[in-house]
Each structure stands twice: as structure tokens, then as C-alpha cells.
Write a protein that holds these residues in place. Sequence first.
Motif, short mmCIF file in Angstrom:
data_model
loop_
_atom_site.label_atom_id
_atom_site.label_comp_id
_atom_site.label_asym_id
_atom_site.label_seq_id
_atom_site.Cartn_x
_atom_site.Cartn_y
_atom_site.Cartn_z
N ILE A 36 -40.58 -35.38 16.81
CA ILE A 36 -41.76 -36.22 16.58
C ILE A 36 -42.16 -36.88 17.90
O ILE A 36 -41.34 -37.50 18.57
N CYS A 37 -43.43 -36.74 18.26
CA CYS A 37 -43.94 -37.37 19.48
C CYS A 37 -43.83 -38.89 19.35
O CYS A 37 -44.26 -39.47 18.35
N ALA A 38 -43.25 -39.52 20.36
CA ALA A 38 -43.01 -40.97 20.31
C ALA A 38 -44.30 -41.77 20.43
O ALA A 38 -44.31 -42.97 20.17
N TYR A 39 -45.39 -41.13 20.84
CA TYR A 39 -46.64 -41.87 21.04
C TYR A 39 -47.65 -41.67 19.90
O TYR A 39 -48.23 -42.63 19.43
N CYS A 40 -47.85 -40.43 19.47
CA CYS A 40 -48.85 -40.20 18.42
C CYS A 40 -48.22 -39.93 17.06
O CYS A 40 -48.91 -39.92 16.04
N GLY A 41 -46.90 -39.70 17.04
CA GLY A 41 -46.21 -39.52 15.77
C GLY A 41 -46.34 -38.14 15.16
O GLY A 41 -45.86 -37.91 14.05
N SER A 42 -46.97 -37.21 15.87
CA SER A 42 -47.09 -35.88 15.28
C SER A 42 -45.78 -35.10 15.43
O SER A 42 -45.09 -35.23 16.43
N ARG A 43 -45.47 -34.32 14.41
CA ARG A 43 -44.28 -33.50 14.42
C ARG A 43 -44.67 -32.12 14.93
O ARG A 43 -45.60 -31.51 14.43
N ALA A 69 -42.27 -36.29 23.61
CA ALA A 69 -43.72 -36.47 23.53
C ALA A 69 -44.40 -35.10 23.45
O ALA A 69 -43.92 -34.12 24.02
N CYS A 70 -45.52 -35.05 22.73
CA CYS A 70 -46.30 -33.81 22.70
C CYS A 70 -46.96 -33.64 24.07
O CYS A 70 -47.06 -34.59 24.85
N ARG A 71 -47.41 -32.43 24.36
CA ARG A 71 -48.00 -32.16 25.68
C ARG A 71 -49.21 -33.06 25.94
O ARG A 71 -49.37 -33.58 27.04
N GLY A 72 -50.04 -33.25 24.91
CA GLY A 72 -51.25 -34.06 25.08
C GLY A 72 -50.92 -35.50 25.47
O GLY A 72 -51.50 -36.04 26.41
N CYS A 73 -49.97 -36.11 24.79
CA CYS A 73 -49.61 -37.50 25.07
C CYS A 73 -48.94 -37.61 26.44
O CYS A 73 -49.21 -38.56 27.19
N ASN A 74 -48.07 -36.66 26.77
CA ASN A 74 -47.39 -36.71 28.06
C ASN A 74 -48.41 -36.60 29.19
O ASN A 74 -48.37 -37.35 30.18
ZN ZN Z 1 -48.34 -37.10 20.97
#
Ligand code: ZN
Length: 162
Positions: A67-74, A102-107
Motif C-alpha cells: 500500500i502506497c504510504a501517501y495515497c493509500g492505493s494498493r 510508495a506508488c510511482r506517481g507519489c514517489n
Molecule cells: Zn501513491
Amino acid sequence: MVACDAIAWTLGEPVMVLRGGWNRVTGRQSRIEVHAIVAARGAIPARAWRHEPALSNSKLFARDRWICAYCGSRCHEAELTREHIHPTSRGGRDHWMNCITACRGCNHHKGSRLPEEAHMHLLYLPYVPSLHEDMILRGRRILADQMEFLLASVPSSSRLHG
Ligand SMILES: [Zn+2]
């Protein structure tokens, strides 16, 4: 290890019975019961003395339940990144306590900023997994009673319990 009398104790029912040759004198067949959880006698391997498990992306993602620590998406592992909360370009360490999934977008969006500079908030916090938790995070095939044994010594603060 069983044949060499190198097992100190076992837990649970045997998961397998190995049968060997017949003894001409006693007329009995040799038999070894293999248990899923065994304690070895003698010297402890040097790696068991490590205080912390080694950090890897797949174990980090498993610790953070993908789970992305910033947006919460799995996300799938291929879409996840090892995010350094305090960027390494600014002196942050490549360590469990400074790394989060983190997901690529958030990173990409966060870049080399601190979370507060990027106005991005962590949905959960990093922690150092225990050595038993590390065995689970490695994702090898673990039998149910082995998992029960390992989880019993994983701190209650671990996300593996949640
Ligand atoms: Zn994210």
C-alpha cells in the motif's frame, strides 16, 4: 539433522515420515519423522546474530502490505517503489526506518523533498521488522504451524497482525 542427532527439540506433528532400509538383526525398518519446526543443537549460524534483517524492495513492500504510504492505493509490486522519507540526496539513510512503500506517481511527485515540503502525509509509519517477521516477509512457503510459531514472536505493533 535427525540422523545425526542434531535436533534439540521439535514442535507439532511430523509433516513427513522417511523410511529407509531394514535392519537384519532387529527386523525393523529405519524411520525418520520430519517436523516442520525444529531447533538445532550446537553452534548458531553467524547470520542469526544480526540485529536487523537486510532491506530489500520485496520485503519492504510486504512489510507495508503493498500500500502506497501517501495515497493509500494498493498496487502490484511492479508499480511500487522504495521511497526514502528523508531523501538520500539530502543525507537520508537507506534503512528500514527511512524507507516506505510508495506508488510511482507519489514517489515522482514528492521528488527530493521532505514530506512536509511536498505537503504529503504518511498514512502509516516505517519500522524495523524482527528477524522472525523477516522470515515471513521473505515470502517463502511457510506451513500453518510454522506461521503460528513465527507470528507468536512478531511484535504486536507489526502490520502482519493487522
Ligand atoms: Zn501513491
